[in-house]
Design a protein around this motif. Sequence first.
Motif, PDB file in Angstrom:
ATOM      1  N   GLU A   1     -65.600  -8.018  18.781  1.00  0.00           N
ATOM      2  CA  GLU A   1     -64.235  -8.521  18.609  1.00  0.00           C
ATOM      3  C   GLU A   1     -63.209  -7.505  19.107  1.00  0.00           C
ATOM      4  OE1 GLU A   1     -64.865 -11.391  14.704  1.00  0.00           O
ATOM      5  OE2 GLU A   1     -64.368  -9.257  14.441  1.00  0.00           O
TER       6      GLU A   1
ATOM      7  N   LYS B   1     -70.547  -7.367  15.329  1.00  0.00           N
ATOM      8  CA  LYS B   1     -69.493  -8.372  15.432  1.00  0.00           C
ATOM      9  C   LYS B   1     -68.119  -7.709  15.582  1.00  0.00           C
ATOM     10  CE  LYS B   1     -68.015 -12.705  13.261  1.00  0.00           C
ATOM     11  NZ  LYS B   1     -66.569 -12.496  13.155  1.00  0.00           N
ATOM     12  N   ARG B   2     -67.883  -6.660  14.781  1.00  0.00           N
ATOM     13  CA  ARG B   2     -66.599  -5.967  14.902  1.00  0.00           C
ATOM     14  C   ARG B   2     -66.463  -5.310  16.276  1.00  0.00           C
ATOM     15  NH1 ARG B   2     -67.575  -4.643   9.314  1.00  0.00           N
ATOM     16  NH2 ARG B   2     -68.542  -2.640   9.861  1.00  0.00           N
TER      17      ARG B   2
END
Length: 503
Positions: free
Chosen positions: A481, A477-478
């Motif tokens: 993003e 997810k990081r």
Amino acid sequence: MSTTTTRPSRPATASDFIPDGDANGSSKKPINLLRGWPAPSLLPAAQLRAAANQVLADPVVAVPMLQYAIDPGFQPLRDELARWLGEVYPVYGNSAFTADEIAITGGASQGLACLLQSFTDPVYTRAVWVVAPCYFMACPIFEDAGFRGKLRAVPEDEGGIDLGALERGLKEEGGKEMETPPPPALKHPYPSRKLYRHVIYLVATCANPSGKTLSLPRREALVHLARKYDALIISDDVYDFLQWSVTPVTSSSSSSSTPTPLPLPSGTPLPLLSQIDNLLPPSPHNPPGKNFGHAVSNASFSKLVGPGTRTGWIHATADFAWGFSQTGSNRSGGAASQFAAAVIWRVLRDGALEGWVKGVVRPALRRRHVLMLREVRSVLEPLGVGVWRGREAGGVAEEEVYGGYFVWLTLPEGVDASVAAERARREEALVVAPGKLFEVVGDEDSARFPRNVRLSFSWVDEDEIVEGVRRFGAVIKRMLEEGGGEWRINTGTADEDSVAEFK
């Protein structure tokens, strides 16, 4: 005058991805989803202790057990294996397992090395065809046998080994040989053995790492292809007994509770490649009066009893099994693992092994797989991560068959698996296996896996399986993003059809 020694570059190994002390910079408890070991709870220590006491107390067994072994291995275990395999594997044609088709080994890795000693030659054998992604520890064994630079990657398709790609490669090597014949072989194995022009290496059932299983038609086609080109198929059949039914798992069912283990569906495990080969007429590549065949099953008790027992077996034609037993290292002292083989014989004969696998090992692995798959589908699939789901059983779409120790993931486009693995190690104290670890050494360009990751569910505790997948999801997810507007993250409920291409 001081000198500096520079180590030569080498392929990545599993140890490269294991944290060094506090290098991860995190206070989190380390979780290892790379290690393909059985969990401590899956080791039948009590059964082995009882069996060892029994065989040591009986002089009729204890004396030969503690002496040098006969070359093919502990005879009672060979007899018992023939009986057990005949019960486990489906009847294929008029096939029947016999003890003279079986030889005892020191486990699958030692068995592979011994096979290469006996039946290949680094000059005469043109190439080793390795299904990719591959079991990464097989490559050093091939290189130690003289095949550095001769390993050829054969990609998988949805059904496993791509037979079209394999045959194109075999034809190409044959053309090169017509132009430049190789020098004479270094080895002289006849009359007890023969040399093969090619080796084909794979894990036919629940492949490590992809989890794929060859269908029966593809197994038959592979055997015929090997016989056409004088190739020896070496199949590491270490997960055949670790298969189970799985039903569709949705993200909404994510919890620690698990369903009651289902029985194995009919028709599994599939016939061994060696079973299929043994039923065919003798190959024209055989020396006069011999039938060495073109497929050998390289199996092990490591996943059933414990890796430390260092005991396995091969199954092939009777001539092949006898030739294997005549390898110099076998003749000098007899087959490996004499003591452990006798203990395992007792566990197998008394039914304790069958009961342990059916009642403990297989249900536990199935439960762990369900837990991991639920978290993958709940946490990772909304981020665009795909997962191999397993093969259908008998054409029934709502029932699938899976097995083994691993789940094979495909990360979103543009997300590098090696970077993700390194960040997981440093940011989350999590160890996972990036796809590059499973590339064929020396032929990486033919099959690269920059977006793939293997997760193991066999080793850590069940709560760590769940936590490990969640930590990996946080890393992905990081990374997404940080990609800015290039990435669109679906944070809704995972859709069962959203990764259909990975079925």
